[in-house]
Design a protein around this motif. Structure first.
Motif, PDB file in Angstrom:
ATOM      1  N   VAL A  83      35.855  86.596  31.521  1.00  0.00           N
ATOM      2  CA  VAL A  83      36.457  87.933  31.415  1.00  0.00           C
ATOM      3  C   VAL A  83      36.614  88.534  32.809  1.00  0.00           C
ATOM      4  CG1 VAL A  83      36.081  90.285  30.587  1.00  0.00           C
ATOM      5  CG2 VAL A  83      35.679  88.349  29.057  1.00  0.00           C
ATOM      6  N   ALA A  84      35.602  88.376  33.651  1.00  0.00           N
ATOM      7  CA  ALA A  84      35.669  88.918  35.019  1.00  0.00           C
ATOM      8  C   ALA A  84      36.754  88.216  35.833  1.00  0.00           C
ATOM      9  CB  ALA A  84      34.316  88.767  35.707  1.00  0.00           C
ATOM     10  N   ALA A  85      36.902  86.890  35.643  1.00  0.00           N
ATOM     11  CA  ALA A  85      37.911  86.131  36.390  1.00  0.00           C
ATOM     12  C   ALA A  85      39.332  86.548  36.015  1.00  0.00           C
ATOM     13  CB  ALA A  85      37.729  84.631  36.148  1.00  0.00           C
ATOM     14  N   ARG A  86      39.507  87.051  34.814  1.00  0.00           N
ATOM     15  CA  ARG A  86      40.832  87.519  34.379  1.00  0.00           C
ATOM     16  C   ARG A  86      41.170  88.885  34.949  1.00  0.00           C
ATOM     17  NH1 ARG A  86      40.561  86.362  27.953  1.00  0.00           N
ATOM     18  NH2 ARG A  86      40.857  84.122  28.021  1.00  0.00           N
ATOM     19  N   GLY A  87      40.221  89.472  35.658  1.00  0.00           N
ATOM     20  CA  GLY A  87      40.468  90.784  36.245  1.00  0.00           C
ATOM     21  C   GLY A  87      40.110  91.929  35.322  1.00  0.00           C
ATOM     22  N   GLY A  88      39.413  91.628  34.230  1.00  0.00           N
ATOM     23  CA  GLY A  88      39.004  92.673  33.311  1.00  0.00           C
ATOM     24  C   GLY A  88      37.838  93.466  33.862  1.00  0.00           C
ATOM     25  N   ALA A  89      37.545  94.560  33.202  1.00  0.00           N
ATOM     26  CA  ALA A  89      36.402  95.382  33.593  1.00  0.00           C
ATOM     27  C   ALA A  89      35.131  94.575  33.391  1.00  0.00           C
ATOM     28  CB  ALA A  89      36.371  96.647  32.748  1.00  0.00           C
ATOM     29  N   PRO A  90      34.115  94.803  34.212  1.00  0.00           N
ATOM     30  CA  PRO A  90      32.855  94.079  34.039  1.00  0.00           C
ATOM     31  C   PRO A  90      32.303  94.303  32.630  1.00  0.00           C
ATOM     32  CG  PRO A  90      32.828  95.363  36.072  1.00  0.00           C
ATOM     33  CD  PRO A  90      34.074  95.743  35.328  1.00  0.00           C
ATOM     34  N   MET A  91      31.801  93.230  32.034  1.00  0.00           N
ATOM     35  CA  MET A  91      31.274  93.312  30.681  1.00  0.00           C
ATOM     36  C   MET A  91      29.799  92.932  30.709  1.00  0.00           C
ATOM     37  SD  MET A  91      32.632  91.421  27.216  1.00  0.00           S
ATOM     38  CE  MET A  91      34.252  92.117  27.335  1.00  0.00           C
ATOM     39  N   ALA A  92      28.973  93.764  30.123  1.00  0.00           N
ATOM     40  CA  ALA A  92      27.540  93.500  30.086  1.00  0.00           C
ATOM     41  C   ALA A  92      27.248  92.330  29.155  1.00  0.00           C
ATOM     42  CB  ALA A  92      26.792  94.740  29.608  1.00  0.00           C
ATOM     43  N   LEU A  93      26.234  91.557  29.485  1.00  0.00           N
ATOM     44  CA  LEU A  93      25.836  90.418  28.666  1.00  0.00           C
ATOM     45  C   LEU A  93      25.450  90.867  27.259  1.00  0.00           C
ATOM     46  CD1 LEU A  93      25.519  87.366  28.803  1.00  0.00           C
ATOM     47  CD2 LEU A  93      23.181  87.703  29.604  1.00  0.00           C
ATOM     48  N   SER A  94      24.817  92.033  27.138  1.00  0.00           N
ATOM     49  CA  SER A  94      24.442  92.539  25.813  1.00  0.00           C
ATOM     50  C   SER A  94      25.674  92.837  24.963  1.00  0.00           C
ATOM     51  CB  SER A  94      23.574  93.794  25.948  1.00  0.00           C
ATOM     52  OG  SER A  94      24.283  94.811  26.633  1.00  0.00           O
ATOM     53  N   THR A  95      26.762  93.285  25.585  1.00  0.00           N
ATOM     54  CA  THR A  95      28.020  93.529  24.865  1.00  0.00           C
ATOM     55  C   THR A  95      28.587  92.222  24.335  1.00  0.00           C
ATOM     56  OG1 THR A  95      28.482  95.432  26.267  1.00  0.00           O
ATOM     57  CG2 THR A  95      30.357  94.476  25.081  1.00  0.00           C
ATOM     58  N   VAL A  96      28.502  91.161  25.148  1.00  0.00           N
ATOM     59  CA  VAL A  96      28.996  89.850  24.724  1.00  0.00           C
ATOM     60  C   VAL A  96      28.185  89.361  23.523  1.00  0.00           C
ATOM     61  CG1 VAL A  96      29.259  87.436  25.394  1.00  0.00           C
ATOM     62  CG2 VAL A  96      29.921  89.248  26.972  1.00  0.00           C
ATOM     63  N   TYR A  97      26.871  89.471  23.588  1.00  0.00           N
ATOM     64  CA  TYR A  97      26.030  89.031  22.469  1.00  0.00           C
ATOM     65  C   TYR A  97      26.343  89.819  21.195  1.00  0.00           C
ATOM     66  CZ  TYR A  97      22.911  85.749  24.822  1.00  0.00           C
ATOM     67  OH  TYR A  97      22.392  84.659  25.463  1.00  0.00           O
ATOM     68  N   ARG A  98      26.506  91.132  21.312  1.00  0.00           N
ATOM     69  CA  ARG A  98      26.834  91.939  20.122  1.00  0.00           C
ATOM     70  C   ARG A  98      28.211  91.564  19.569  1.00  0.00           C
ATOM     71  NH1 ARG A  98      24.497  95.977  23.208  1.00  0.00           N
ATOM     72  NH2 ARG A  98      26.542  96.810  23.749  1.00  0.00           N
ATOM     73  N   SER A  99      29.166  91.329  20.456  1.00  0.00           N
ATOM     74  CA  SER A  99      30.509  90.922  20.013  1.00  0.00           C
ATOM     75  C   SER A  99      30.468  89.570  19.318  1.00  0.00           C
ATOM     76  CB  SER A  99      31.473  90.866  21.203  1.00  0.00           C
ATOM     77  OG  SER A  99      31.631  92.136  21.772  1.00  0.00           O
ATOM     78  N   LEU A 100      29.733  88.627  19.889  1.00  0.00           N
ATOM     79  CA  LEU A 100      29.602  87.297  19.282  1.00  0.00           C
ATOM     80  C   LEU A 100      28.937  87.385  17.910  1.00  0.00           C
ATOM     81  CD1 LEU A 100      28.604  85.247  22.434  1.00  0.00           C
ATOM     82  CD2 LEU A 100      30.697  84.961  21.089  1.00  0.00           C
ATOM     83  N   GLU A 101      27.937  88.254  17.789  1.00  0.00           N
ATOM     84  CA  GLU A 101      27.269  88.434  16.494  1.00  0.00           C
ATOM     85  C   GLU A 101      28.245  88.958  15.442  1.00  0.00           C
ATOM     86  OE1 GLU A 101      23.673  91.045  14.486  1.00  0.00           O
ATOM     87  OE2 GLU A 101      23.781  90.897  16.657  1.00  0.00           O
ATOM     88  N   ALA A 102      29.055  89.952  15.818  1.00  0.00           N
ATOM     89  CA  ALA A 102      30.043  90.503  14.887  1.00  0.00           C
ATOM     90  C   ALA A 102      31.070  89.447  14.497  1.00  0.00           C
ATOM     91  CB  ALA A 102      30.739  91.712  15.516  1.00  0.00           C
ATOM     92  N   LEU A 103      31.554  88.683  15.466  1.00  0.00           N
ATOM     93  CA  LEU A 103      32.547  87.645  15.190  1.00  0.00           C
ATOM     94  C   LEU A 103      31.944  86.501  14.375  1.00  0.00           C
ATOM     95  CD1 LEU A 103      34.249  87.657  18.695  1.00  0.00           C
ATOM     96  CD2 LEU A 103      35.203  88.569  16.561  1.00  0.00           C
ATOM     97  N   GLN A 104      30.675  86.222  14.584  1.00  0.00           N
ATOM     98  CA  GLN A 104      30.002  85.179  13.802  1.00  0.00           C
ATOM     99  C   GLN A 104      29.785  85.646  12.363  1.00  0.00           C
ATOM    100  OE1 GLN A 104      26.961  83.078  15.871  1.00  0.00           O
ATOM    101  NE2 GLN A 104      25.898  82.517  14.006  1.00  0.00           N
ATOM    102  N   ASP A 105      29.440  86.908  12.176  1.00  0.00           N
ATOM    103  CA  ASP A 105      29.280  87.461  10.825  1.00  0.00           C
ATOM    104  C   ASP A 105      30.564  87.345  10.015  1.00  0.00           C
ATOM    105  OD1 ASP A 105      26.657  88.084  11.389  1.00  0.00           O
ATOM    106  OD2 ASP A 105      27.038  90.236  11.679  1.00  0.00           O
ATOM    107  N   LEU A 106      31.697  87.417  10.699  1.00  0.00           N
ATOM    108  CA  LEU A 106      33.000  87.300  10.036  1.00  0.00           C
ATOM    109  C   LEU A 106      33.439  85.852   9.864  1.00  0.00           C
ATOM    110  CD1 LEU A 106      34.914  90.176  11.779  1.00  0.00           C
ATOM    111  CD2 LEU A 106      34.270  90.057   9.373  1.00  0.00           C
ATOM    112  N   GLY A 107      32.680  84.919  10.414  1.00  0.00           N
ATOM    113  CA  GLY A 107      33.037  83.507  10.282  1.00  0.00           C
ATOM    114  C   GLY A 107      34.091  83.043  11.258  1.00  0.00           C
ATOM    115  N   LEU A 108      34.316  83.793  12.339  1.00  0.00           N
ATOM    116  CA  LEU A 108      35.336  83.411  13.319  1.00  0.00           C
ATOM    117  C   LEU A 108      34.779  82.532  14.426  1.00  0.00           C
ATOM    118  CD1 LEU A 108      37.239  86.780  13.640  1.00  0.00           C
ATOM    119  CD2 LEU A 108      37.984  84.715  12.468  1.00  0.00           C
ATOM    120  N   VAL A 109      33.510  82.716  14.762  1.00  0.00           N
ATOM    121  CA  VAL A 109      32.863  81.868  15.757  1.00  0.00           C
ATOM    122  C   VAL A 109      31.574  81.322  15.173  1.00  0.00           C
ATOM    123  CG1 VAL A 109      33.837  83.085  17.755  1.00  0.00           C
ATOM    124  CG2 VAL A 109      31.597  83.733  16.899  1.00  0.00           C
TER     125      VAL A 109
END
Length: 184
Positions: A83-109
């Motif tokens: 995400v940082a290499a794409r020039g996006g805003a810095p993203m906290a590791l905790s945000t990534v974990y919460r996002s992955l949890e939500a996406l996993q709950d939906l069966g996407l990851v």
């Protein structure tokens, strides 16, 4: 704006198309429009699925899903770096974990523990293999789930246990690391 008409959102640099009163993200590729990576795996409206689960499709979740799709197998740290290499805003590791949890709950990851460290995430539609990890050199390979079919059937017969081998990693020695040992 007429339904189905393409609209440019300058703030985010994305294109949207109005569908049933909502603006749906699309990626412009030449003349054809294709749905953005958020609509993978047969998901027709990721935003609606998230809302039904009491969540929203945040820009961070979209970025995380895009990074997982791009990387194939990714640790949360690799997602932050992508995400940082794409020039996006810095993203906290905790945000990534919460996002992955939500996406996993939906069966996407889905995730696999290929070693004793953090899990490796991949698209659920990519979960068609067993991971094989070399104890010597650390290389990670993939084998079709059919190679574990007899093992899964034996577990079911003997224990009544239904195994999910797409979540597993088998540790051993790869061909290259095994060859020198067999010569001695």
């Amino acid at each position: 704006m007429a339904p189905g008409q393409l609209r440019r959102r300058e703030a985010r640099g994305r294109h949207t198309r109005k569908v049933r009163g909502r603006h749906t993200p699309v990626v412009v590729t030449g003349i054809r429009l294709r749905r953005s990576p958020a609509y993978i795996g047969g998901v027709s409206d990721l935003g609606a699925r998230l809302r039904a689960a009491g969540r929203r499709l945040t820009p961070q979740r979209q970025l995380v899903l895009d990074a997982v799709e791009e990387l194939g197998h990714a640790t949360p740290e690799q997602i932050v770096d992508t995400v940082a290499a794409r020039g996006g805003a810095p993203m906290a590791l905790s945000t990534v974990y919460r996002s992955l949890e939500a996406l996993q709950d939906l069966g996407l990851v889905s995730h696999t523990h290929v070693d004793h460290r953090v899990p490796s995430y991949h698209l659920a539609s990519h979960a068609t293999h067993v991971h094989v990890v070399c104890r010597e050199c650390g290389s990670v390979g993939e084998a079709p789930t059919d190679v574990a079919k007899e093992f899964v059937e034996r577990l079911d017969r003997s224990l009544g246990f239904e195994a999910d081998v797409t979540h597993a990693a088998i540790h051993g020695l790869c061909r290259d690391c095994r060859s020198p040992r067999e010569e001695t």
